[in-house]
Design a protein around this motif. Structure first.
Motif, mmCIF file in Angstrom:
data_model
loop_
_atom_site.group_PDB
_atom_site.id
_atom_site.type_symbol
_atom_site.label_atom_id
_atom_site.label_comp_id
_atom_site.label_asym_id
_atom_site.label_seq_id
_atom_site.Cartn_x
_atom_site.Cartn_y
_atom_site.Cartn_z
ATOM 1 N N GLU A 59 26.517 -22.874 -7.579
ATOM 2 C CA GLU A 59 27.857 -22.448 -7.170
ATOM 3 C C GLU A 59 28.585 -23.500 -6.342
ATOM 4 O OE1 GLU A 59 29.593 -19.447 -7.929
ATOM 5 O OE2 GLU A 59 28.025 -19.532 -9.451
ATOM 6 N N MET A 60 27.895 -24.555 -5.934
ATOM 7 C CA MET A 60 28.519 -25.589 -5.100
ATOM 8 C C MET A 60 29.511 -26.425 -5.892
ATOM 9 S SD MET A 60 25.240 -26.915 -2.908
ATOM 10 C CE MET A 60 24.480 -25.887 -1.666
ATOM 11 N N ASP A 61 30.438 -27.065 -5.170
ATOM 12 C CA ASP A 61 31.405 -27.946 -5.827
ATOM 13 C C ASP A 61 30.714 -29.122 -6.487
ATOM 14 O OD1 ASP A 61 33.530 -26.346 -5.071
ATOM 15 O OD2 ASP A 61 33.934 -27.474 -3.232
ATOM 16 N N ASN A 62 29.654 -29.631 -5.868
ATOM 17 C CA ASN A 62 28.918 -30.766 -6.430
ATOM 18 C C ASN A 62 27.417 -30.535 -6.253
ATOM 19 O OD1 ASN A 62 27.849 -33.269 -7.208
ATOM 20 N ND2 ASN A 62 29.670 -34.347 -6.514
ATOM 21 N N PRO A 63 26.820 -29.766 -7.148
ATOM 22 C CA PRO A 63 25.387 -29.483 -7.021
ATOM 23 C C PRO A 63 24.521 -30.738 -6.993
ATOM 24 C CG PRO A 63 26.399 -28.026 -8.635
ATOM 25 C CD PRO A 63 27.422 -29.060 -8.295
ATOM 26 N N ALA A 64 24.894 -31.742 -7.789
ATOM 27 C CA ALA A 64 24.072 -32.949 -7.879
ATOM 28 C C ALA A 64 24.009 -33.670 -6.539
ATOM 29 C CB ALA A 64 24.615 -33.872 -8.963
ATOM 30 N N THR A 65 25.142 -33.793 -5.856
ATOM 31 C CA THR A 65 25.165 -34.466 -4.562
ATOM 32 C C THR A 65 24.301 -33.732 -3.548
ATOM 33 O OG1 THR A 65 27.355 -35.406 -4.934
ATOM 34 C CG2 THR A 65 26.640 -35.192 -2.653
ATOM 35 N N TYR A 66 24.383 -32.399 -3.558
ATOM 36 C CA TYR A 66 23.573 -31.622 -2.614
ATOM 37 C C TYR A 66 22.087 -31.849 -2.861
ATOM 38 C CZ TYR A 66 21.295 -27.757 -0.262
ATOM 39 O OH TYR A 66 20.445 -27.013 0.527
ATOM 40 N N VAL A 67 21.653 -31.729 -4.108
ATOM 41 C CA VAL A 67 20.230 -31.862 -4.414
ATOM 42 C C VAL A 67 19.735 -33.276 -4.132
ATOM 43 C CG1 VAL A 67 18.539 -31.811 -6.301
ATOM 44 C CG2 VAL A 67 20.224 -29.979 -6.077
ATOM 45 N N ARG A 68 20.572 -34.255 -4.409
ATOM 46 C CA ARG A 68 20.166 -35.652 -4.208
ATOM 47 C C ARG A 68 19.896 -35.944 -2.729
ATOM 48 N NH1 ARG A 68 24.080 -37.726 -6.588
ATOM 49 N NH2 ARG A 68 23.083 -38.157 -8.595
ATOM 50 N N THR A 69 20.649 -35.323 -1.835
ATOM 51 C CA THR A 69 20.559 -35.668 -0.410
ATOM 52 C C THR A 69 19.860 -34.605 0.431
ATOM 53 O OG1 THR A 69 22.752 -34.695 -0.021
ATOM 54 C CG2 THR A 69 22.667 -37.040 -0.563
ATOM 55 N N ALA A 70 19.464 -33.507 -0.163
ATOM 56 C CA ALA A 70 18.865 -32.413 0.612
ATOM 57 C C ALA A 70 17.516 -32.827 1.194
ATOM 58 C CB ALA A 70 18.697 -31.182 -0.263
ATOM 59 N N PRO A 71 17.298 -32.550 2.482
ATOM 60 C CA PRO A 71 15.977 -32.820 3.060
ATOM 61 C C PRO A 71 14.956 -31.838 2.519
ATOM 62 C CG PRO A 71 17.360 -31.647 4.639
ATOM 63 C CD PRO A 71 18.240 -31.967 3.460
ATOM 64 N N GLY A 72 13.689 -32.228 2.551
ATOM 65 C CA GLY A 72 12.674 -31.319 2.026
ATOM 66 C C GLY A 72 11.273 -31.752 2.371
#
Length: 378
Positions: free
Chosen positions: A48-61
């Motif tokens: 649902e995010m505006d840019n899912p790819a950017t979120y997943v690429r930078t998400a800590p984990g």
């Protein structure tokens, strides 16, 4: 599961025994990384995010372990194992989107689910329908002319109506959270004696109708059940383990787009317990309706999906070669290992069982909400 040089940006889900629930993961350097967070506790939230790819690429984990090793774990609650990469999204599917498979649906209907009759019917009508429909654009004036000609020949069918008519077939494939992932058992309803895998591309679509990524799916097909009556579609399609999706959703970014989906080449391998091997393929460039058109016919002002959806796009694959009895074509045997692959997507692999022998579906939306709340993620 994933070639070493696959690249791309992936999101999926893993069952974590530590929390007795699912975690959202991405793939980094060959390892699964848990990126579950209060900002996005589900894959639905990421889509649902505006840019899912950017979120997943930078998400800590946190690193869970080697992806290939985890993928081989048994699918029980005591071990890390892969789940279908969707969660709260509705699971929808399109049927009869390829001319060749459309011919087989017509044959199923004409044979009333009897595989012994299929070969004779295929010889009678296959050439007429297949040759005349190969390059027909669904819903076009030319398609209407073909429809009129087929009616004259007494060959019109409800499957041809959705195959070349203006309206696509879109049905509910499975309940939310009931789909299985890589390594799981896929189920055949025990009343079926004629069935086959259906290798397909599956789109991840947001609640606004935006396509954000794609993965692979197996829309298990009970040919005899659906062939007896289209009103048995739900009985044929929605059973324990009858919907496999995975291995992960590849998100659209600079390296992967809908144009890659349109040109995807899917390969299928079925390896039986007796040593039988079936190879097949499905070429997305042969689809009769563009993926964007199928999405428009599924979600819009006429129908909303607040949590988005995943959409099976249909398959070119329809096996006709005999496995055992001459003239009865292919059907599954229990223990078949089904592998569906495509460059850029990875491989979805499952083992065939009866739906009555597959693990029962016991973790639904209410269980997910309670689990996330207990982990302080809501």
């Amino acid at each position: 599961m994933f070639p070493q040089d696959l690249g791309g940006l992936f999101v999926g889900r893993i069952w974590d025994p530590a929390c007795q629930g699912p975690v959202v993961v991405t793939l980094r350097d060959g390892a699964f990384v848990d990126i579950t967070a209060k900002a996005a506790p589900t894959v639905r939230d990421i889509c649902e995010m505006d840019n899912p790819a950017t979120y997943v690429r930078t998400a800590p984990g946190r690193v869970l372990g080697d992806a290939d090793t985890i993928a081989q774990n048994p699918t029980d609650t005591d071990q890390l194992h892969m789940l279908a990469p969707c969660d709260l999204q509705s699971v929808k599917a399109c049927g009869v989107t390829f001319a060749s498979s459309m011919v087989e649906r017509v044959i199923e209907e004409q044979a009333a689910g009897d595989p012994a009759k299929a070969q004779a019917i295929r010889a009678k009508i296959g050439g007429i329908i297949g040759g005349s429909l190969k390059n027909i654009e669904a819903g076009s004036a030319q398609a209407a002319d073909v429809k009129a000609a087929l009616i004259e020949e007494g060959l019109w069918s409800q499957y041809l109506e959705v195959g070349i008519g203006p309206d696509a077939e879109v049905f509910s494939k499975a309940q939310i959270l009931s789909s299985v992932g890589y390594g799981a058992q896929i189920g055949l309803h025990p009343i079926s004696n004629w069935n086959n895998p259906e290798p397909e591309v599956v789109l991840a679509v947001s609640s606004k109708g935006r396509i954000v990524g794609a993965t692979l799916g197996n829309d298990v097909n009970l040919r005899d059940v659906e062939g007896r009556s289209a009103l048995l579609l739900s009985k044929a399609k929605d059973n324990n383990g009858s919907c496999a999706i995975g291995p992960m959703i590849r998100l659209f970014d600079d390296s992967f787009s809908l144009d890659d989906v349109r040109q995807a080449e899917l390969t299928l391998n079925v390896t039986g317990p007796e040593g039988y091997v079936l190879e097949g393929h499905s070429s997305m460039n042969q689809i009769s309706r563009d993926p964007e058109e199928l999405v428009r016919q599924t979600i819009g002002r006429h129908h909303q999906y607040p949590d988005g959806l995943v959409l099976f796009l249909g398959t070119l694959f329809a096996p006709t070669e005999d496995r055992d009895t001459p003239g009865e074509g292919f059907t599954h045997k229990l223990g078949d290992v089904v592998s569906i692959s495509a460059p850029g997507f990875g491989t979805l692999r499952n083992t065939v069982r009866l739906s009555t022998e597959c693990p029962e579906w016991v973790f639904g939306p209410s269980h997910l909400m309670r689990n996330l709340a207990g982990r302080d993620l809501l």
